[in-house]
Design an enzyme around this catalytic site. Structure first.
Site, PDB file in Angstrom:
ATOM      1  CG  ASP A  15      32.354  23.792  -1.846  1.00  0.00           C
ATOM      2  OD1 ASP A  15      31.722  24.590  -1.125  1.00  0.00           O
ATOM      3  OD2 ASP A  15      31.923  23.345  -2.923  1.00  0.00           O
ATOM      4  NE  ARG A  41      29.953  34.003   2.251  1.00  0.00           N
ATOM      5  CZ  ARG A  41      29.307  34.548   1.221  1.00  0.00           C
ATOM      6  NH1 ARG A  41      29.260  35.861   1.092  1.00  0.00           N
ATOM      7  NH2 ARG A  41      28.706  33.796   0.325  1.00  0.00           N
ATOM      8  NE  ARG A  42      25.754  33.645  -0.593  1.00  0.00           N
ATOM      9  CZ  ARG A  42      25.777  32.503  -1.259  1.00  0.00           C
ATOM     10  NH1 ARG A  42      24.956  31.520  -0.911  1.00  0.00           N
ATOM     11  NH2 ARG A  42      26.614  32.321  -2.257  1.00  0.00           N
ATOM     12  NE  ARG A  55      22.865  22.121   2.424  1.00  0.00           N
ATOM     13  CZ  ARG A  55      23.180  20.880   2.827  1.00  0.00           C
ATOM     14  NH1 ARG A  55      22.822  20.471   4.030  1.00  0.00           N
ATOM     15  NH2 ARG A  55      23.844  20.069   2.043  1.00  0.00           N
ATOM     16  NE  ARG A  58      21.437  25.948  -2.486  1.00  0.00           N
ATOM     17  CZ  ARG A  58      22.495  26.333  -1.788  1.00  0.00           C
ATOM     18  NH1 ARG A  58      22.651  27.606  -1.485  1.00  0.00           N
ATOM     19  NH2 ARG A  58      23.396  25.467  -1.395  1.00  0.00           N
ATOM     20  CB  CYS A 107      29.954  26.055   6.241  1.00  0.00           C
ATOM     21  SG  CYS A 107      30.575  25.490   4.659  1.00  0.00           S
TER      22      CYS A 107
END
Length: 311
Positions: free
Chosen positions: A84, A131-132, A149, A155, A242
């Protein structure tokens, strides 16, 4: 003047509190005579949950308020997930310690199908990470990737409530919160490279607080520090937060450091990946060199396209 209490600043999510508690316990064990307390805070990343991270500012969303409190003297240190942390810290603050990496992997949580390969055509997969998203689509362009989110508990609940076939989360976060048994597959790094610093904790302190920096030195892991220097140098060169689909993973053993990275288009159709090995003492140069290679191979064009999309 010696401080008689260490005040740790932390976000209030369960994972952030686990991380702060972990560092608090280490400090109390090392300095039993010194009170160590926590101050809980809320960041923009915690407040704005109805928009993808890429749309509301990317890196820094989970650190800024803590950093302001540190500079104001309200807290002494802040504990973050290293992933982060922006690659540039505000003036007056330093990365005082980088802990040993727990696990850098990405996990599939899919009670029905188990693995990425077993997901049916057009399966609905939840992740908040570009990214994923990019790396998954490179493997499975048929998937429907939906923004997800919220904290880990939220989640996992959405997996059940919102009809996802699978969600993707960091292995470290799941295991730290006691949800390791929910993992149905750990994605191989040949499929999905992690975020910069994923799995390690970062402890931030004021640059002029030499006593505190000295006290934190025992928490700093030399191998992970070298890996972090390489990974963060790579990210700094590609200017990615991000909002850029970039994966990078470095490992240091003795004096040798290996780093592998990927830059991919959002749809996964173009993916540029390479690796380098060299001296751990030249970690930043290795990271920057790999970034230059991938940018020249086609990554630059992807970043320019993303820049146009964000205007």
């Amino acid at each position: 003047m010696r401080k008689d209490t260490i005040v740790i600043g932390t976000r209030s999510s369960k994972l952030a509190l686990w991380q702060a508690d972990y560092i608090q316990a280490k400090l109390r064990e090392r300095y039993p005579e010194l009170p160590v307390v926590e101050k809980r805070m809320t960041t923009k990343g915690d407040r704005v949950l109805d928009a993808p991270l890429a749309k509301i500012g990317g890196k820094g969303l989970f650190t800024k308020e803590l950093e302001q409190a540190m500079l104001a003297g309200e807290i002494d240190i802040a504990v973050h997930s290293l992933k982060d942390m922006p690659t540039e810290l505000p003036p007056g603050l330093v990365l005082a310690a980088v802990t040993e990496r727990f696990d850098a992997g990405d996990a599939v949580v899919s009670p029905r199908y188990g693995t990425l390969a077993n997901l049916p055509q057009g399966a609905k997969v939840g992740t908040s990470s570009l990214r994923r998203r990019a790396q998954l689509l490179a493997q499975r362009p048929d998937l429907e990737i939906v923004s997800l989110r919220g904290n880990v508990n939220t989640r996992l609940q959405k997996l059940e409530d919102e009809d996802f076939d699978a969600i993707i989360l960091a292995v470290a976060g799941l295991k730290r919160l006691g949800f390791g048994e929910r993992i149905t597959e750990v994605l191989d790094k040949s499929v999905c490279l992690p975020a910069v610093g994923q799995g390690a904790l970062a402890i931030e302190a004021r640059a002029d607080d030499e006593e505190m920096i000295s006290r934190l030195a025992f928490l700093d892991d030399a191998a992970m520090r070298a890996a972090a220097r390489a990974e963060r140098a790579f990210l700094a060169r590609v200017e990615g937060g991000c909002q850029v689909p970039v994966g990078v993973y470095a490992t240091a053993e003795g004096t040798t450091l290996a780093i592998e990275a990927v830059i991919a288009s959002l749809d996964g159709a173009r993916l540029y990946r390479s690796s380098r090995t060299g001296s751990a003492s030249e970690a930043e140069a290795l990271g920057r060199g790999l970034a230059e290679e991938l940018l020249a191979a086609g990554g630059e064009a992807i970043l320019q396209e993303l820049g146009l999309l964000q205007d």
